[in-house]
Design a protein around this motif. Structure first.
Motif, PDB file in Angstrom:
ATOM      1  N   GLN A  18      53.199  41.563  35.492  1.00 47.81           N
ATOM      2  CA  GLN A  18      51.817  41.397  35.385  1.00 47.81           C
ATOM      3  C   GLN A  18      51.197  42.751  34.343  1.00 47.81           C
ATOM      4  O   GLN A  18      50.669  42.578  33.464  1.00 47.81           O
ATOM      5  CB  GLN A  18      51.002  41.565  36.557  1.00 47.81           C
ATOM      6  CG  GLN A  18      51.089  40.429  37.492  1.00 47.81           C
ATOM      7  CD  GLN A  18      50.063  39.335  36.929  1.00 47.81           C
ATOM      8  OE1 GLN A  18      49.231  39.625  36.071  1.00 47.81           O
ATOM      9  NE2 GLN A  18      50.304  38.248  37.404  1.00 47.81           N
ATOM     10  N   THR A  22      49.768  43.290  30.309  1.00 50.77           N
ATOM     11  CA  THR A  22      48.393  43.941  30.237  1.00 50.77           C
ATOM     12  C   THR A  22      48.185  44.737  28.801  1.00 50.77           C
ATOM     13  O   THR A  22      49.089  45.912  28.796  1.00 50.77           O
ATOM     14  CB  THR A  22      48.450  44.745  31.548  1.00 50.77           C
ATOM     15  OG1 THR A  22      48.227  44.038  32.755  1.00 50.77           O
ATOM     16  CG2 THR A  22      46.828  45.345  31.371  1.00 50.77           C
ATOM     17  N   LEU A 283      46.845  45.049  39.293  1.00 49.15           N
ATOM     18  CA  LEU A 283      45.456  45.401  38.795  1.00 49.15           C
ATOM     19  C   LEU A 283      45.017  46.496  39.428  1.00 49.15           C
ATOM     20  O   LEU A 283      44.226  47.162  38.932  1.00 49.15           O
ATOM     21  CB  LEU A 283      44.749  43.954  39.378  1.00 49.15           C
ATOM     22  CG  LEU A 283      43.216  43.704  39.020  1.00 49.15           C
ATOM     23  CD1 LEU A 283      43.069  44.265  37.355  1.00 49.15           C
ATOM     24  CD2 LEU A 283      42.604  42.501  39.215  1.00 49.15           C
ATOM     25  N   GLU A 287      43.267  49.804  37.589  1.00 51.15           N
ATOM     26  CA  GLU A 287      41.835  50.125  38.002  1.00 51.15           C
ATOM     27  C   GLU A 287      41.787  51.719  37.909  1.00 51.15           C
ATOM     28  O   GLU A 287      40.942  52.274  37.473  1.00 51.15           O
ATOM     29  CB  GLU A 287      41.341  49.338  39.180  1.00 51.15           C
ATOM     30  CG  GLU A 287      41.063  47.986  39.007  1.00 51.15           C
ATOM     31  CD  GLU A 287      39.549  47.728  38.348  1.00 51.15           C
ATOM     32  OE1 GLU A 287      38.640  48.126  38.723  1.00 51.15           O
ATOM     33  OE2 GLU A 287      39.771  47.109  37.357  1.00 51.15           O
ATOM     34  N   PRO A 309      34.300  42.093  39.508  1.00 52.03           N
ATOM     35  CA  PRO A 309      35.177  42.160  38.399  1.00 52.03           C
ATOM     36  C   PRO A 309      36.501  42.168  38.618  1.00 52.03           C
ATOM     37  O   PRO A 309      37.446  41.427  38.132  1.00 52.03           O
ATOM     38  CB  PRO A 309      34.553  43.641  37.884  1.00 52.03           C
ATOM     39  CG  PRO A 309      33.474  43.921  38.366  1.00 52.03           C
ATOM     40  CD  PRO A 309      33.296  43.242  39.691  1.00 52.03           C
ATOM     41  N   PHE A 310      37.111  42.546  39.839  1.00 48.21           N
ATOM     42  CA  PHE A 310      38.267  42.568  40.286  1.00 48.21           C
ATOM     43  C   PHE A 310      38.729  41.218  40.510  1.00 48.21           C
ATOM     44  O   PHE A 310      39.729  40.691  40.039  1.00 48.21           O
ATOM     45  CB  PHE A 310      38.301  43.380  41.630  1.00 48.21           C
ATOM     46  CG  PHE A 310      39.886  43.633  42.053  1.00 48.21           C
ATOM     47  CD1 PHE A 310      40.513  44.856  41.581  1.00 48.21           C
ATOM     48  CD2 PHE A 310      40.673  42.777  42.678  1.00 48.21           C
ATOM     49  CE1 PHE A 310      41.456  45.053  41.754  1.00 48.21           C
ATOM     50  CE2 PHE A 310      42.101  43.020  43.031  1.00 48.21           C
ATOM     51  CZ  PHE A 310      42.689  44.010  42.654  1.00 48.21           C
ATOM     52  N   ARG A 312      37.438  38.423  39.349  1.00 48.58           N
ATOM     53  CA  ARG A 312      37.272  37.596  38.075  1.00 48.58           C
ATOM     54  C   ARG A 312      38.371  38.078  37.073  1.00 48.58           C
ATOM     55  O   ARG A 312      39.072  36.964  36.551  1.00 48.58           O
ATOM     56  CB  ARG A 312      36.041  38.142  37.112  1.00 48.58           C
ATOM     57  CG  ARG A 312      34.895  37.348  37.597  1.00 48.58           C
ATOM     58  CD  ARG A 312      33.590  37.606  36.552  1.00 48.58           C
ATOM     59  NE  ARG A 312      33.457  38.937  36.247  1.00 48.58           N
ATOM     60  CZ  ARG A 312      32.294  39.723  36.906  1.00 48.58           C
ATOM     61  NH1 ARG A 312      31.642  39.031  37.717  1.00 48.58           N
ATOM     62  NH2 ARG A 312      32.062  41.045  36.519  1.00 48.58           N
ATOM     63  N   GLU A 313      39.154  39.272  37.015  1.00 45.76           N
ATOM     64  CA  GLU A 313      40.326  39.381  36.394  1.00 45.76           C
ATOM     65  C   GLU A 313      41.554  38.796  37.181  1.00 45.76           C
ATOM     66  O   GLU A 313      42.400  38.367  36.607  1.00 45.76           O
ATOM     67  CB  GLU A 313      40.387  41.009  36.142  1.00 45.76           C
ATOM     68  CG  GLU A 313      41.747  41.405  35.575  1.00 45.76           C
ATOM     69  CD  GLU A 313      41.973  40.785  34.160  1.00 45.76           C
ATOM     70  OE1 GLU A 313      43.168  40.818  33.741  1.00 45.76           O
ATOM     71  OE2 GLU A 313      41.016  40.266  33.765  1.00 45.76           O
ATOM     72  N   LEU A 314      41.373  38.826  38.425  1.00 52.12           N
ATOM     73  CA  LEU A 314      42.486  38.229  39.146  1.00 52.12           C
ATOM     74  C   LEU A 314      42.733  36.744  38.855  1.00 52.12           C
ATOM     75  O   LEU A 314      43.815  36.347  39.076  1.00 52.12           O
ATOM     76  CB  LEU A 314      42.525  38.421  40.765  1.00 52.12           C
ATOM     77  CG  LEU A 314      43.658  38.900  41.675  1.00 52.12           C
ATOM     78  CD1 LEU A 314      44.460  39.704  41.157  1.00 52.12           C
ATOM     79  CD2 LEU A 314      43.275  38.944  43.228  1.00 52.12           C
ATOM     80  N   ARG A 316      41.866  35.401  36.278  1.00 58.89           N
ATOM     81  CA  ARG A 316      42.218  35.362  34.971  1.00 58.89           C
ATOM     82  C   ARG A 316      43.822  35.021  35.097  1.00 58.89           C
ATOM     83  O   ARG A 316      44.608  34.538  34.114  1.00 58.89           O
ATOM     84  CB  ARG A 316      41.580  36.183  33.904  1.00 58.89           C
ATOM     85  CG  ARG A 316      41.831  36.009  32.686  1.00 58.89           C
ATOM     86  CD  ARG A 316      41.296  37.117  31.726  1.00 58.89           C
ATOM     87  NE  ARG A 316      42.364  38.271  31.841  1.00 58.89           N
ATOM     88  CZ  ARG A 316      43.349  38.432  31.270  1.00 58.89           C
ATOM     89  NH1 ARG A 316      43.782  37.568  30.620  1.00 58.89           N
ATOM     90  NH2 ARG A 316      44.170  39.711  31.623  1.00 58.89           N
ATOM     91  N   ARG A 317      44.336  36.013  35.927  1.00 56.38           N
ATOM     92  CA  ARG A 317      45.692  36.206  36.032  1.00 56.38           C
ATOM     93  C   ARG A 317      46.380  34.849  36.862  1.00 56.38           C
ATOM     94  O   ARG A 317      47.452  35.039  37.094  1.00 56.38           O
ATOM     95  CB  ARG A 317      46.085  37.400  36.819  1.00 56.38           C
ATOM     96  CG  ARG A 317      45.777  38.652  35.706  1.00 56.38           C
ATOM     97  CD  ARG A 317      45.656  39.874  36.284  1.00 56.38           C
ATOM     98  NE  ARG A 317      45.345  41.061  35.603  1.00 56.38           N
ATOM     99  CZ  ARG A 317      46.364  41.861  34.646  1.00 56.38           C
ATOM    100  NH1 ARG A 317      47.376  41.807  35.155  1.00 56.38           N
ATOM    101  NH2 ARG A 317      45.839  43.022  34.035  1.00 56.38           N
ATOM    102  N   LYS A 320      43.199  32.717  42.328  1.00 55.28           N
ATOM    103  CA  LYS A 320      41.844  32.187  42.499  1.00 55.28           C
ATOM    104  C   LYS A 320      41.456  32.046  44.161  1.00 55.28           C
ATOM    105  O   LYS A 320      42.225  31.946  44.921  1.00 55.28           O
ATOM    106  CB  LYS A 320      41.539  30.815  41.826  1.00 55.28           C
ATOM    107  CG  LYS A 320      41.959  30.991  40.338  1.00 55.28           C
ATOM    108  CD  LYS A 320      41.639  29.612  39.790  1.00 55.28           C
ATOM    109  CE  LYS A 320      42.142  29.848  38.264  1.00 55.28           C
ATOM    110  NZ  LYS A 320      41.989  28.336  37.538  1.00 55.28           N
TER     111      LYS A 320
END
Length: 325
Positions: A18, A22, A283, A287, A309-310, A312-314, A316-317, A320
């Motif tokens: 991951q 990034t 992630l 941060e 935000p955390f 949402r980015e998770l 995207r990766r 869900k």
């Protein structure tokens, strides 16, 4: 930023992958005691990955360090890193080690750095889900966590041992110690997992959640298990664990109040625990590296990151979250 990943098991390898994908990460330093493992992982990650030789106890030259070694081996490394003022993400879910890592909070604060404790599928993602659910309520009375599945072999061994230990729950302002393997509850996880019997286990979730939610009346954590799991928990594992577990799931139930009365928020997620845990750890490191930790010192993700935000980015990766209606 340069991020070091110490320990290249199921979670550590996924975290390294991951991080290598990034944009803000320039170098991923890899370290593991297993002969050949560093070169194997490094060759699969491309030019950002750097194989680092030497002992895993040496302080890496990095802006952030992810400790993904087996539970019970992370405290000493974290102490050295905090003493150097280096931000740290740990993945341990062993009760005594989590408690000791949290005790490093005053030193981390004095050094002007942050230590995130338990950044995996559970604890980790579950802490963020608890914070998100709590933000939807006016006040929080109870938090109940359940999890199913394991990541790599070290996680499987920890899972096995936790059913033979002592569970730690929070109730009415005090800690309660109960026998692991007791207190059966039927928990519903996101499809296709569905329902599973869950039991008390030696899990550190309450240690991370109680400080994050002052005034909470009750915090519990349970682990999905079969009858064989419970019967053999105090014996050596009957067969070697699989290199990487199958599908797992987590569920977080938060009970509290809104202006219109009593309310319940239930959130969950389903994924392979090693994959999801690696994404959470990576992630969390990003941060810290970008200076977005909510405070200095030590704590779980419920206090260290902004949940929306955390998540949402998770997502995207690929990890869900589901909401139970």
């Amino acid at each position: 930023m340069r991020v070091a990943v110490v320990g290249l098991g199921a979670v550590g390898t996924r975290a390294a992958r991951q991080l290598a994908s990034t944009d803000g990460v320039e170098r991923v330093l890899l370290c593991d005691t297993a002969e050949g493992r560093v070169d194997e992982v490094s060759s699969s990650l491309g030019s950002k990955a750097v194989a680092r030789s030497g002992s895993t106890e040496q302080v890496p030259e990095a802006d952030v360090v992810v400790l993904a070694t087996p539970c019970g081996t992370q405290l000493q490394a974290a102490q050295k890193l905090i003493a150097e003022g280096i931000p740290v993400v740990t993945t341990s879910d062993e009760i005594d080690e989590v408690r000791a890592l949290l005790d490093l909070g005053p030193e981390a604060e004095a050094r002007g750095t942050s230590l995130i404790v338990g950044a995996t599928f559970s604890p980790g993602l579950t802490c963020v889900l608890a914070r998100l659910a709590a933000d939807r309520l006016g006040s929080v009375d109870e938090i109940h966590v359940a999890r199913l599945g394991t990541g790599g072999p070290a996680c499987a061994r920890q899972h096995h041992g936790s059913l033979g230990g002592v569970a730690v729950d929070w109730r009415d302002g005090g800690w309660q110690r109960r026998a692991a393997g007791s207190g059966r509850e039927l928990s519903w996880f996101p499809d296709p997992i569905g329902a599973a019997d869950c039991y008390r286990a030696a899990l550190p979730d309450a240690l991370l959640l109680v400080p994050a939610f002052p005034g909470v009346g009750r915090v519990t954590a349970r682990l999905a298990a079969t009858r064989r799991d419970r019967l053999t928990a105090r014996l050596p594992m009957l067969r070697p664990p699989h290199p990487e577990g199958g599908l797992g799931a987590v569920r977080v139930e938060v009970r509290g109040r809104r202006d219109d009365g009593i309310a319940v928020e239930i959130l969950g997620a389903m994924d392979r625990p090693g994959v999801a845990g690696g994404a959470v750890a990576a992630l969390a490191a990003v941060e810290l590296g970008e200076g977005r930790a909510c405070h200095l010192g030590a704590g779980g993700l419920a206090t260290m990151v902004e949940p929306k935000p955390f998540l949402r980015e998770l997502a995207r990766r690929g990890v869900k979250v589901a909401s139970f209606g």
